[in-house]
Motif scaffolding. Sequence first.
Motif, short mmCIF file in Angstrom:
data_model
loop_
_atom_site.label_atom_id
_atom_site.label_comp_id
_atom_site.label_asym_id
_atom_site.label_seq_id
_atom_site.Cartn_x
_atom_site.Cartn_y
_atom_site.Cartn_z
N ARG A 93 -10.04 0.49 -6.89
CA ARG A 93 -9.35 1.78 -6.79
C ARG A 93 -8.72 1.85 -5.40
O ARG A 93 -9.35 2.27 -4.44
CB ARG A 93 -10.35 2.91 -7.00
CG ARG A 93 -9.68 4.28 -7.13
CD ARG A 93 -10.71 5.35 -7.44
NE ARG A 93 -10.09 6.66 -7.54
CZ ARG A 93 -9.49 7.14 -8.61
NH1 ARG A 93 -9.43 6.38 -9.68
NH2 ARG A 93 -8.96 8.34 -8.63
N LEU A 94 -7.46 1.44 -5.32
CA LEU A 94 -6.81 1.28 -4.03
C LEU A 94 -6.44 2.61 -3.40
O LEU A 94 -6.03 3.55 -4.07
CB LEU A 94 -5.55 0.43 -4.19
CG LEU A 94 -5.78 -1.03 -4.54
CD1 LEU A 94 -4.46 -1.70 -4.86
CD2 LEU A 94 -6.47 -1.75 -3.41
N SER A 95 -6.56 2.65 -2.10
CA SER A 95 -6.15 3.81 -1.33
C SER A 95 -5.04 3.38 -0.39
O SER A 95 -5.10 2.32 0.21
CB SER A 95 -7.32 4.27 -0.51
OG SER A 95 -7.56 5.58 -0.61
N VAL A 96 -3.97 4.17 -0.30
CA VAL A 96 -2.84 3.80 0.55
C VAL A 96 -3.15 4.25 1.97
O VAL A 96 -2.81 5.36 2.39
CB VAL A 96 -1.54 4.44 0.03
CG1 VAL A 96 -0.36 3.99 0.89
CG2 VAL A 96 -1.29 4.06 -1.42
N THR A 97 -3.81 3.38 2.69
CA THR A 97 -4.19 3.66 4.08
C THR A 97 -3.15 3.06 5.02
O THR A 97 -2.37 2.18 4.64
CB THR A 97 -5.55 3.04 4.39
OG1 THR A 97 -5.43 1.61 4.26
CG2 THR A 97 -6.63 3.55 3.43
N THR A 108 1.06 5.04 -7.24
CA THR A 108 -0.33 4.68 -7.56
C THR A 108 -0.71 4.87 -9.02
O THR A 108 -1.67 4.28 -9.49
CB THR A 108 -1.30 5.49 -6.69
OG1 THR A 108 -1.04 6.90 -6.89
CG2 THR A 108 -1.11 5.14 -5.22
N ARG A 109 0.01 5.70 -9.76
CA ARG A 109 -0.32 5.88 -11.17
C ARG A 109 0.88 6.44 -11.91
O ARG A 109 1.87 6.87 -11.29
CB ARG A 109 -1.51 6.82 -11.34
CG ARG A 109 -1.28 8.26 -10.92
CD ARG A 109 -2.53 9.11 -11.04
NE ARG A 109 -2.27 10.50 -10.66
CZ ARG A 109 -1.91 11.44 -11.52
NH1 ARG A 109 -1.76 11.13 -12.80
NH2 ARG A 109 -1.70 12.69 -11.11
N ASP A 142 2.76 9.27 -6.37
CA ASP A 142 2.35 8.57 -5.16
C ASP A 142 0.95 9.02 -4.76
O ASP A 142 0.33 9.86 -5.43
CB ASP A 142 3.36 8.75 -4.03
CG ASP A 142 3.48 10.20 -3.55
OD1 ASP A 142 2.59 11.02 -3.84
OD2 ASP A 142 4.49 10.50 -2.87
N GLU A 143 0.45 8.47 -3.66
CA GLU A 143 -0.92 8.74 -3.23
C GLU A 143 -1.14 10.23 -2.95
O GLU A 143 -2.23 10.75 -3.17
CB GLU A 143 -1.23 7.92 -1.96
CG GLU A 143 -2.61 8.15 -1.37
CD GLU A 143 -3.72 7.45 -2.15
OE1 GLU A 143 -4.88 7.52 -1.71
OE2 GLU A 143 -3.43 6.84 -3.19
#
Length: 506
Positions: free
Chosen positions: A48-52, A83-84, A92-93
Amino acid sequence: MHSTMDPSLGHGYDEPARPTWTYRQRTAAQAEPTEGDDPPDHKPIAARLSVTPTLVELGEAHFWPHARAAGDLSSPGAVKIVTRGDGVWVYDEGGSRYFDTLSGMWLNNIGHGRREVADAVHAQICKLGYAPDGSVHPATLQLAARVAALSPDPASRVFFVSGGSEGIETAMKMAKKFHRNRGEAGRYKFISRRDSYHGATHGCLSLGGGGSNTGAEYGPLPYGGVRVQGPDQYRNPFGGTDGSGDLECAREIERAMLNEGPDTVAAVIGEPISASAGVHIPHPEYWPMVREICDRYGVLLICDEVITGFGRTGRMFATEHWGVVPDITVVAKALTSGYVPIGAAIAAKHVADAFTGPAGTAFDHRITFGGNPVSCAAGLANLDILQRELLVRNAADMGGYLFGRLQKLYRHGIVGQIRGGLGLICAVEIVANRATKEPFPKEAGLARRAGLLMERHGLLGRAGNIFYIAPPLCVTRGELDFLVNELDAVIGELQASLVTGRRNAA
């Protein structure tokens, strides 16, 4: 010979002696770590990627995007991180949503976020992810039969590949081998239409040359490509806005055959509606005329339905609009709606039959991931959704509605022509002068200006001199109203900025 039999195995024969080094196993203490065994510099990125900021930094250092300069994921107009997705929308995030005006890249016909496809892929991976050489999984057989039944020739055979470019390369080789098997090895040339796009691989670059894929930077290209004018009722060099110029384009194909020598031509190739050439809907007699010309000279007709196939135009295949049956049809994109890679060359029965004779007639051509069972499982699930939810019919209905709604954009002076009316594939061409059809120069930076404005208005897609409009086939009237209203605002603001820019330049 000494016996190496393990009594516990119960074998009653002696095995030959083998080098002891093949059996020696190192313990964990004995093993010497290699570079690949070293611990990673960073913790593994979770599923579950996070846009850091760290991820963006890594992307700018290592990600190489297609058709864009590398190294930018954060400035205005850069590659957007999403992201989805859900239907026609992507997020987006931060939760901001954007209308996907181009179905990803002309492919997500069933819409984003379809759990049915994910479930089918997961189930297939759990059973068998790849069929060993010399074998085939039932999913591949089932999809081949399903695609053939839907195709213009239900008796056809389906050769699976990984994507559109591979499909075109396969069709080119298939056409050459077809003629060789019939004793005409001298047929090796391909007639294509200028400004069409048939893929990015080296062989594909010799065809069409549309978009940025002219091949100028990668020559010399494979010999044998002959390019002619394609349908265009806006800037047709043969004149006429009533479609008569399109028919002259068909006659140019015949003139090219005669000039090259018909017995040297393997095939004519074209998209039923060329997206890269600007989405010009051809005159109704164009494709039947091309089919008749090919038949007259024994030349194969290859139709590139990579974009138009599986419902985009309101028919399962675009060639159905004109009652034309190609010899080879190339598909990809919407066969799985982009959920996993796939492509195919669909050979009409008379073409496929030329490869089923003596040993020397076999089509010795392999693609590692062609017919991969996971991709085929996704394709079956995708076709189930297309047919169950009547999305091809919806494309026809919503396409007519969209084309009608787009007409209001003519109120902007920079709109030169609005094209479409055949399913969910439309284009709005921007010009500096409507009367002369003069385009804006490259220095005007239309693509960047339009991209920034679209993003500001919640739209993602492709724009510049031409705004391409091809939403997922599941789109509703309300969603199309949103799309057209925002596009109206974008073009209005674009026009204002261009006028201001001209005044400042003056």
